[in-house]
Each structure stands twice: as structure tokens, then as C-alpha cells.
Design an enzyme around this catalytic site. Structure first.
Site, mmCIF file in Angstrom:
data_model
loop_
_atom_site.group_PDB
_atom_site.id
_atom_site.type_symbol
_atom_site.label_atom_id
_atom_site.label_comp_id
_atom_site.label_asym_id
_atom_site.label_seq_id
_atom_site.Cartn_x
_atom_site.Cartn_y
_atom_site.Cartn_z
ATOM 1 N N ASN A 1 0.836 -1.208 0.000
ATOM 2 C CA ASN A 1 0.000 0.000 0.000
ATOM 3 C C ASN A 1 0.865 1.251 0.000
ATOM 4 O O ASN A 1 1.919 1.305 0.638
ATOM 5 C CB ASN A 1 -1.032 0.002 1.138
ATOM 6 C CG ASN A 1 -0.476 -0.273 2.509
ATOM 7 O OD1 ASN A 1 0.516 -0.961 2.666
ATOM 8 N ND2 ASN A 1 -1.122 0.270 3.518
ATOM 9 N N GLU B 1 0.359 5.181 0.670
ATOM 10 C CA GLU B 1 -0.589 6.180 1.174
ATOM 11 C C GLU B 1 -0.192 7.596 0.753
ATOM 12 O O GLU B 1 0.892 7.829 0.231
ATOM 13 C CB GLU B 1 -0.705 6.036 2.695
ATOM 14 C CG GLU B 1 -1.258 4.668 3.070
ATOM 15 C CD GLU B 1 -1.520 4.474 4.554
ATOM 16 O OE1 GLU B 1 -1.079 5.310 5.379
ATOM 17 O OE2 GLU B 1 -2.168 3.460 4.890
ATOM 18 N N ASN B 2 -1.115 8.514 1.027
ATOM 19 C CA ASN B 2 -0.905 9.903 0.617
ATOM 20 C C ASN B 2 -1.581 10.822 1.619
ATOM 21 O O ASN B 2 -2.638 10.469 2.166
ATOM 22 C CB ASN B 2 -1.510 10.097 -0.781
ATOM 23 C CG ASN B 2 -1.044 11.374 -1.421
ATOM 24 O OD1 ASN B 2 -1.495 12.466 -1.078
ATOM 25 N ND2 ASN B 2 -0.130 11.251 -2.348
ATOM 26 N N ALA B 3 -0.992 12.013 1.840
ATOM 27 C CA ALA B 3 -1.599 12.986 2.752
ATOM 28 C C ALA B 3 -3.009 13.346 2.298
ATOM 29 O O ALA B 3 -3.880 13.612 3.133
ATOM 30 C CB ALA B 3 -0.723 14.235 2.825
ATOM 31 N N CYS C 1 -4.155 0.685 -2.492
ATOM 32 C CA CYS C 1 -3.979 -0.555 -1.735
ATOM 33 C C CYS C 1 -2.889 -1.425 -2.370
ATOM 34 O O CYS C 1 -2.588 -1.304 -3.567
ATOM 35 C CB CYS C 1 -5.262 -1.373 -1.735
ATOM 36 S SG CYS C 1 -6.628 -0.636 -0.854
ATOM 37 N N GLU D 1 -3.020 -4.614 -3.145
ATOM 38 C CA GLU D 1 -3.498 -5.512 -4.203
ATOM 39 C C GLU D 1 -3.491 -4.819 -5.553
ATOM 40 O O GLU D 1 -3.045 -5.364 -6.560
ATOM 41 C CB GLU D 1 -4.932 -5.984 -3.912
ATOM 42 C CG GLU D 1 -5.090 -6.820 -2.667
ATOM 43 C CD GLU D 1 -5.347 -6.008 -1.401
ATOM 44 O OE1 GLU D 1 -4.800 -4.890 -1.265
ATOM 45 O OE2 GLU D 1 -6.091 -6.497 -0.538
ATOM 46 N N CYS E 1 -10.454 -4.815 -0.014
ATOM 47 C CA CYS E 1 -11.548 -3.841 0.002
ATOM 48 C C CYS E 1 -12.363 -3.957 -1.289
ATOM 49 O O CYS E 1 -11.958 -4.636 -2.245
ATOM 50 C CB CYS E 1 -10.990 -2.424 0.148
ATOM 51 S SG CYS E 1 -10.288 -1.762 -1.365
ATOM 52 N N CYS F 1 -10.607 -3.025 -4.588
ATOM 53 C CA CYS F 1 -9.644 -4.048 -5.029
ATOM 54 C C CYS F 1 -10.363 -5.263 -5.598
ATOM 55 O O CYS F 1 -9.917 -5.858 -6.577
ATOM 56 C CB CYS F 1 -8.733 -4.467 -3.882
ATOM 57 S SG CYS F 1 -7.507 -3.207 -3.488
#
Ligand code: THU
Length: 160
Positions: free
Chosen positions: A61, A63-65, A72, A74, A111, A114
Site C-alpha cells: 500500500n 498512502e498519501n496525505a 492498496c 493488491e 476492500c 480491489c
């Protein structure tokens, strides 16, 4: 009126009893958690994608602010695999999650977004994708990903 049911089968293993043929891909999914960029959730997910040509692609994964801009594990792994090997079917995918210093005891499942992407990949190549959800105590193995997304929306809906 009809009441219908939709069942699917999956295998639950005690993780200590998983057949050896799955060891490599599970270990790769676990190892991929180390490279996750989980700056905000600290929930590190790893995915490993085994292609029909034997190559294993990893992802995690990112992530970003600006939260929705992250991706994700996957999808990171599957999109990369499909982008580099557009003609090679995916055989097996494994996922694992690591947080607070350990892998999760119970398997995590993908999720909704995905699931939609995994299903597209399964349909695209017309080949079932075996899906492994690792946990330190128990692990689930499904023989395809479409069972994760009943009443799905797909290409066939656009054609009608
Ligand atoms: N996440 C995944 O990468 N895969 C899953 O199956 C569930 C959730 C990520 C998204 C986000 O970076 C973090 O886990 C917490 O939701």
C-alpha cells in the site's frame, strides 16, 4: 417471490498446515509489507502476484496525505503486473498485513475497490485467480476472485 442463496466455498487452513507449494508466494507477500508506505495508518499490506510464466510481482500500500490518492497493495501489485505483462494471466495472489509489530492473526480480505480490479483481471484473461489471505493463525484460500464480489458490475453490463 423467490428467496435465492449464493454460496461459495473456500479453504481455511491453520497457517502451520498450509501446503508447501504456497510458501514462496506467501513469504513474498509478507516481505512486501516492509516496503509499504503506510505513513498515516501504520497498517502495512503486502501483495504478491504469481504470473503464469512463473514471475512473481510484489506490491504494497502507498498512502498519501490526500487520503483518496493512495492505493492498496493488491491494486499496486496487480496494476504493475498487468502493465508489464499484459498478455500473461495471473495464477495466484497472496496478501498479508502487518501492524503494531506483527502480522495479523486473522486473514485480511481485500476492500471493495480491489475486488473490482481483481475481478477485471480474472475476467480479462478468462482464468481463475487463486487468492490467498494470510494470517498468522489461519489462512484462507479461494479458488477464484469472483466469489468475493457477487452481483458484480463488469464488461458484459456495458455491452447490453
Ligand atoms: N489496505 C490495503 O492495502 N489492502 C487491503 O486489503 C485493505 C487496506 C490499505 C489501505 C490503507 O493504506 C491501509 O491499508 C489502511 O486502510
Amino acid at each position: 417471490m423467490n428467496i435465492l442463496t449464493n454460496e461459495f466455498k473456500y479453504t481455511e487452513y491453520k497457517t502451520s498446515e498450509i501446503p508447501e507449494k504456497y510458501t514462496e508466494i506467501i513469504e513474498e507477500a509478507k516481505s512486501q509489507t516492509k516496503n509499504a508506505y503506510a505513513e498515516y495508518s501504520n497498517f502495512r499490506v503486502g501483495a504478491a502476484v504469481l504470473l503464469k510464466n512463473g514471475i512473481i510481482i510484489g506490491g504494497n500500500n502507498q498512502e498519501n496525505a490526500a487520503f483518496p490518492s493512495g492505493l492498496c497493495a493488491e491494486r499496486t501489485a496487480v496494476f504493475y503486473a498487468n502493465s508489464q505483462y499484459p498478455d500473461v494471466p495471473v495464477k495466484t495472489i497472496a496478501i498479508a498485513a502487518f501492524t503494531n509489530g506483527d502480522f495479523l492473526k486473522d486473514p485480511i480480505s481485500p476492500c471493495g475497490g480491489c475486488r473490482q480490479v481483481l475481478l477485471e483481471t480474472e475476467n480479462r484473461f478468462g482464468k481463475d485467480i487463486e487468492f490467498i489471505m494470510y494470517g498468522t493463525e489461519k489462512t484462507y484460500i479461494l479458488s477464484n476472485v469472483r466469489s468475493l464480489l457477487p452481483f458484480s458490475f463488469g464488461k458484459e453490463n456495458l455491452e447490453k
